[in-house]
Design an enzyme around this catalytic site. Structure first.
Site, PDB file in Angstrom:
ATOM      1  N   LYS A   1       0.815  -1.220   0.000  1.00  0.00           N
ATOM      2  CA  LYS A   1       0.000   0.000   0.000  1.00  0.00           C
ATOM      3  C   LYS A   1       0.845   1.266   0.000  1.00  0.00           C
ATOM      4  CE  LYS A   1      -4.377  -1.875   1.476  1.00  0.00           C
ATOM      5  NZ  LYS A   1      -5.398  -2.045   2.521  1.00  0.00           N
TER       6      LYS A   1
ATOM      7  N   ARG B   1      -3.811 -10.120   4.735  1.00  0.00           N
ATOM      8  CA  ARG B   1      -4.275 -10.096   3.342  1.00  0.00           C
ATOM      9  C   ARG B   1      -3.117  -9.575   2.492  1.00  0.00           C
ATOM     10  NH1 ARG B   1      -6.378  -6.537  -0.284  1.00  0.00           N
ATOM     11  NH2 ARG B   1      -8.063  -7.254  -1.616  1.00  0.00           N
TER      12      ARG B   1
HETATM   13  C1  PT1 Z   1      -7.981  -4.408   3.351  1.00  0.00           C
HETATM   14  C2  PT1 Z   1      -8.300  -4.326   1.965  1.00  0.00           C
HETATM   15  C3  PT1 Z   1      -9.417  -5.108   1.520  1.00  0.00           C
HETATM   16  N1  PT1 Z   1      -7.617  -3.566   1.066  1.00  0.00           N
HETATM   17  C4  PT1 Z   1      -9.751  -5.901   3.695  1.00  0.00           C
HETATM   18  N2  PT1 Z   1     -10.105  -5.872   2.396  1.00  0.00           N
HETATM   19  C5  PT1 Z   1      -8.001  -3.535  -0.217  1.00  0.00           C
HETATM   20  N3  PT1 Z   1     -10.460  -6.655   4.569  1.00  0.00           N
HETATM   21  C6  PT1 Z   1      -9.096  -4.294  -0.651  1.00  0.00           C
HETATM   22  C7  PT1 Z   1      -3.113   2.349  -0.914  1.00  0.00           C
HETATM   23  O1  PT1 Z   1      -3.065   3.219  -0.034  1.00  0.00           O
HETATM   24  O2  PT1 Z   1      -6.980  -3.724   3.852  1.00  0.00           O
HETATM   25  N4  PT1 Z   1      -8.698  -5.179   4.171  1.00  0.00           N
HETATM   26  N5  PT1 Z   1      -9.771  -5.060   0.202  1.00  0.00           N
HETATM   27  C8  PT1 Z   1      -7.247  -2.671  -1.198  1.00  0.00           C
HETATM   28  N6  PT1 Z   1      -7.442  -1.296  -0.889  1.00  0.00           N
HETATM   29  C9  PT1 Z   1      -6.408  -0.367  -0.957  1.00  0.00           C
HETATM   30  C10 PT1 Z   1      -6.426   0.742  -0.118  1.00  0.00           C
HETATM   31  C11 PT1 Z   1      -5.318  -0.586  -1.786  1.00  0.00           C
HETATM   32  C12 PT1 Z   1      -5.356   1.633  -0.108  1.00  0.00           C
HETATM   33  C13 PT1 Z   1      -4.270   0.312  -1.810  1.00  0.00           C
HETATM   34  C14 PT1 Z   1      -4.266   1.418  -0.943  1.00  0.00           C
HETATM   35  O3  PT1 Z   1      -2.202   2.185  -1.745  1.00  0.00           O
END
Ligand code: PT1
Length: 388
Positions: free
Chosen positions: A335, A369
């Site tokens: 992230k 995850r």
């Molecule tokens: C997570 C999650 C998810 N993240 C759960 N499900 C994502 N339970 C999708 C960035 O800042 O943490 N927990 N499902 C993906 N979401 C992101 C959010 C991807 C922020 C990248 C960023 O780069």
């Protein structure tokens, strides 16, 4: 010469072993072991009179409780407290609080439950932190091409993650990264259902559907999904009831705002307290809708309406979320906060992601995850070997 060392953060078992080595007798161990463990516990929403009684009881037991000035002269409606003491002192205070008014009986119970949950982290099935491998079925470079080709590639990747040691595959058809647009029910179904249908009979580990839409959750479970990962934390109309009817485990994740604009101006009074309050509200609603206690997993939602400082605070204090008694899931893999720390692109964030994984396992996370299953497997094995 004396040899002095700080010995702290030991479990009751480790403390008892030390006392045995020291040559204490059984009776002495019973008395002293509970004095060697310390906790600081935060509680809010106390009647100020209850907060004052709590402070008195802790002081009389030789501990301490911090309250706001306004609590002392009762000029505040609800009080927050910070209780401090040894396990032995908590045991004494809990006994006393049970006989006190202003709901202190309930506080006593909650303190007991928090300590118990914090000490015995909840683990899925046979113990140990589990890996949730990420399977994005969204149009990016990897999944370019037709629908058939996309499904084929997704299935292949999932089977590879299973081989690499994944315990769960999380399938998502709607991107929730910062700035993402919403996707229609039809589009999301079209992306994920063929993958679940193909994959379910060919894979031995559970499939999770990453969705906040009740319609998608239902179709996914019908197609073979075993759990639901809801980044909106059951706030979509009809979702809590749907999950209850499906009778499957659910991840309740915290997000401030919506993916489209969540990174515009994230703000918290105290990020841990605010997320905890959110969890307790969502858990109550989940249970009211009929979702079973042992089907609930919580996730603080790294990168979802959080600045770097918020993400770091969550990671540093991740263990606090274990006191609710639900398994904690963490998704930090590649992230952007890692990009901020390291100054590196998403595809260069493996080692940063693994550092977070190690820290999270140490702090009691039950699920990670991740994109990089194989590497994370080694991290978990190693950290758990050290922890014993
Ligand atoms: C997570 C999650 C998810 N993240 C759960 N499900 C994502 N339970 C999708 C960035 O800042 O943490 N927990 N499902 C993906 N979401 C992101 C959010 C991807 C922020 C990248 C960023 O780069």
């Amino acid at each position: 010469m004396f040899e002095t060392r700080v010995v702290s953060e030991l479990s009751q078992k480790e403390i008892r072993d030390l006392l045995i080595d020291l040559g204490c007798d059984d009776e002495g161990i019973e008395i002293m072991a509970p004095k060697a463990e310390h906790f600081i516990i935060y509680a809010k929403n106390l009647d100020p009179r209850a907060a004052n009684i709590t402070k008195q009881e802790f002081l009389s037991a030789g501990g301490e409780t911090a309250v706001a000035w306004k609590t002392l002269d009762l000029s505040i409606e609800k009080s927050e407290v910070l209780m401090m003491g040894t396990l032995a002192q908590y045991e004494r205070v809990i006994k006393k609080l049970r006989a006190q008014p202003f709901d202190l009986e309930i506080l006593a119970e909650e303190i007991e439950r928090s300590v118990e949950s914090y000490k015995n982290r909840i683990y899925p099935s046979d113990g140990g932190c589990e890996i949730m491998g990420i399977l994005n079925v969204t149009p990016d470079s990897f999944f370019d091409g037709g629908r058939y080709e996309r499904t084929e590639k997704a299935v292949e990747r999932a089977l590879q993650m299973e081989k690499n040691g994944a315990d769960i595959i999380d399938i998502g058809g709607e991107s929730t990264r910062p700035g993402s647009e919403r996707v229609s029910i039809e589009k999301e179904l079209e992306r994920v259902i063929p993958v679940i249908e193909d994959l379910a009979p060919r894979i031995d580990i559970p499939l999770s559907i990453d969705t906040h839409k009740p319609e998608v959750a239902e179709e996914a479970v019908k197609a073979g999904a075993d759990m639901i990962n809801d980044v909106f934390g059951l706030r979509t109309e009809g979702m809590a009831k749907k999950v209850a009817d499906l009778g499957v485990p659910v991840v309740i994740m915290h997000m401030q705002g919506r993916p489209k604009n969540m990174q515009e101006n994230p703000s918290y009074r105290d990020v841990i307290t605010d997320i905890s309050t959110f969890f307790l509200q969502r858990i109550k609603e989940a249970k009211d809708a009929g979702i079973e206690d042992n089907n609930i997993i919580i996730d603080p939602g790294i990168g979802f309406g959080k600045r770097l400082e918020h993400n770091l605070e969550i990671l540093k204090r991740l263990n606090e979320f274990t006191s609710f008694g639900y398994p904690v899931l963490l998704g930090a893999s590649r992230k952007s906060f890692l990009g901020e720390i390291l100054g590196k692109r998403a595809d260069e964030r493996l080692f940063g992601s693994l550092a977070v994984a190690a820290s999270a396992v140490e702090k009691g996370a039950s699920y990670l995850r991740v994109h990089d299953v194989k590497e994370t497997r080694d991290v978990i094995k190693t950290v758990e070997a050290i922890r014993g």
